[in-house]
Write a protein that holds these residues in place. Structure first.
Motif, PDB file in Angstrom:
ATOM      1  N   THR A   7       0.818  -1.217   0.000  1.00  0.00           N
ATOM      2  CA  THR A   7       0.000   0.000   0.000  1.00  0.00           C
ATOM      3  C   THR A   7       0.847   1.261   0.000  1.00  0.00           C
ATOM      4  OG1 THR A   7      -1.692  -1.197   1.240  1.00  0.00           O
ATOM      5  CG2 THR A   7      -1.883   1.203   1.187  1.00  0.00           C
ATOM      6  N   PHE A  10       1.745   2.632  -3.430  1.00  0.00           N
ATOM      7  CA  PHE A  10       0.643   3.334  -4.087  1.00  0.00           C
ATOM      8  C   PHE A  10       0.433   4.715  -3.474  1.00  0.00           C
ATOM      9  CE2 PHE A  10      -1.015  -1.101  -4.983  1.00  0.00           C
ATOM     10  CZ  PHE A  10      -0.837  -1.042  -6.353  1.00  0.00           C
ATOM     11  N   LEU A  28       6.236   2.114 -10.562  1.00  0.00           N
ATOM     12  CA  LEU A  28       4.936   1.726 -11.116  1.00  0.00           C
ATOM     13  C   LEU A  28       4.844   1.960 -12.620  1.00  0.00           C
ATOM     14  CD1 LEU A  28       2.658   2.978  -8.216  1.00  0.00           C
ATOM     15  CD2 LEU A  28       3.240   0.590  -8.777  1.00  0.00           C
ATOM     16  N   ILE A  66      -6.549   0.941 -10.663  1.00  0.00           N
ATOM     17  CA  ILE A  66      -5.586  -0.066 -10.172  1.00  0.00           C
ATOM     18  C   ILE A  66      -6.142  -1.462 -10.414  1.00  0.00           C
ATOM     19  CG2 ILE A  66      -4.481  -1.037  -8.112  1.00  0.00           C
ATOM     20  CD1 ILE A  66      -4.325   1.880  -7.034  1.00  0.00           C
TER      21      ILE A  66
END
Length: 137
Positions: A7, A10, A28, A66
């Motif tokens: 997490t 992100f 990413l 996502i």
């Protein structure tokens, strides 16, 4: 490389956290097989709406994006059993053990900024980026 995204990766990317946001975003944007857990997405929803005060409608759009781009896994009973054993041996937080067990189960490398996870099998995004640059990816 199959990367299980924690997490905090992100969050760092989406909120452009100082010193970590650029690294997370670079990671990413790399060409990897990304995955995460439904638990991470639930945590991301809470962090973005409660801590970062982002409107839930916008957060749901981000989660949908996502969800459409990343493989999402849910822990199975075998992951919980492995996590239980891992916690007995290392006294990590329960959720950290579940994520480590799930990442291992799906044959992925857990990428994270979390120090305890890094000490127990997780890999820092900087390490992945360095490895990519040394292999020409």
């Amino acid at each position: 490389m199959k990367l299980f995204v924690d997490t905090n990766i992100f969050v760092a990317s989406l909120t452009d956290e100082p010193s970590r946001g650029e690294i997370a975003t670079r990671l990413l944007n790399e060409d990897h097989d990304f995955c995460t857990s439904i638990i991470n997405l639930m945590e991301l929803r809470s962090v973005l709406t409660k801590k970062n005060h982002i409107e839930q409608e916008r957060v749901e759009e981000v989660l949908s994006d996502i969800y459409n781009r990343v493989d999402i896994y849910a822990p199975e009973i075998s992951d919980h059993i492995t996590a239980y054993e891992l916690q007995r041996d290392n006294l990590l937080y329960a959720m950290d053990c579940i994520l480590l067990a799930l990442a291992d189960d799906v044959d992925a490398t857990l990428v994270t900024f979390d120090g305890e996870l890094l000490d127990h099998g997780g890999v820092a995004p900087e390490t992945v980026l360095e490895d990519d640059s040394s292999t020409g990816q």
